[in-house]
Scaffold this motif. Structure first.
Motif: not given
Length: 297
Positions: A11, A14-15, A18-19, A251, A254, A258
């Protein structure tokens, strides 16, 4: 407990990745793309170097692979990250992530060309589904692909193609090189080259760089680059490469969520539907149905 730790690490990757796309979007608000990419890597390099030294990993590539060092520095770090930064000046962060999620498809194509790997029929279907959905996403997002938007999309897809080619050539010629060696010195050299190029080509005004952009650059360098890499490196020892590669499918989800939150734009039903179909299509290219059926038999 081990399964929980692995899930949390997955996770986190991915975060953090993803950001990344939102971080790039904020960074290029007041920092030109060449300079932004260079500063990101120059921020990340000292930590990569400390990580390599702590693990007693070699910094230099083997002598016989010096040409490969140049290839990685240019084709994985320097040119693609400039293209991504340029692309995000004209395309939303969420759409950038979805465009970049095409990379596994290009890996599949290059693997067939250079590694003589078989392409299954279901993978061809997955490619068609993915790119068809991508076209519908671009339409549903109201992109008319004027000159600037078209160049932005083209830059992002080119970056994805270059990364895919680099992954395949690495599998062919650089599998013996440590993952840490692969990243450390190329990031430092690429950062320096991009930064110097930015000084001459873009002549950035450092007084005009906002606190938001500096914060985004620090986040990209310290968290998305170094932090994401270290956690990904830990997951390499816990998960199979196929399962771990689904990070590249997850990702973008996310990133879309986001990015929409940051830009204050609601996620339409069309975007959710086409994004799900796109990622499902690209997931098929990574795990073809024929292989799953063969294992069951």
């Amino acid at each position: 407990m081990a399964g929980l730790v692995t899930s949390v690490l997955f996770l986190i990757v991915c975060l953090s990745w993803g950001t990344t796309w939102l971080g790039i979007k904020i960074a290029v608000e007041s920092v030109p793309p060449l300079t932004s990419a260079g500063l990101r890597f120059l921020i990340a390099f000292p930590l990569f170097l400390c990580f390599a030294l702590a693990r007693r990993e070699p910094i230099l590539f083997p002598r016989e692979s010096r040409w490969f060092f140049v290839f990685v520095t240019l084709s994985y770090f320097s040119v693609p990250y400039y293209l991504l930064n340029y692309g995000e000046m004209h395309v939303s962060s969420g759409l950038t992530a979805l465009l970049f999620s095409c990379m596994p498809v290009f890996i599949l194509i290059f693997s067939a060309l250079f590694l003589r790997e078989r392409i299954y029929f279901s993978q061809v279907v997955g490619i068609g589904i993915g790119f068809g959905s991508l076209y519908m996403i671009i339409r549903s997002q109201g992109l008319h692909l004027d000159h600037a938007e078209f160049l932005g999309v083209l830059a992002i897809l080119t970056a994805a193609i270059m990364h895919a080619l680099c992954y395949v050539i690495t599998k062919l010629k650089g599998s013996a090189i440590s993952v840490i060696s692969y990243n450390t010195l190329p990031i430092g050299i690429a950062g320096l080259m991009l930064f110097i190029a930015g000084l001459f080509v873009e002549t950035p005004s450092f007084d005009a760089i906002t606190l938001r952009s500096w914060s985004a650059l620090l986040y990209l360098g310290l968290v998305a680059s170094v932090g994401g890499f270290i956690v990904y490196f830990m997951l390499l020892k816990r998960l199979s490469p196929i399962i771990l590669s689904f990070v590249f499918i997850i990702f973008p989800v996310f990133a879309v969520i986001i990015g929409a939150w940051y830009e204050g734009v609601p996620i339409s039903h069309d975007l959710m539907l086409y994004s799900a179909i796109l990622l499902a299509g690209f997931a098929i290219t990574k795990l073809p149905i024929e292989k799953l059926l063969a294992k069951k038999n």
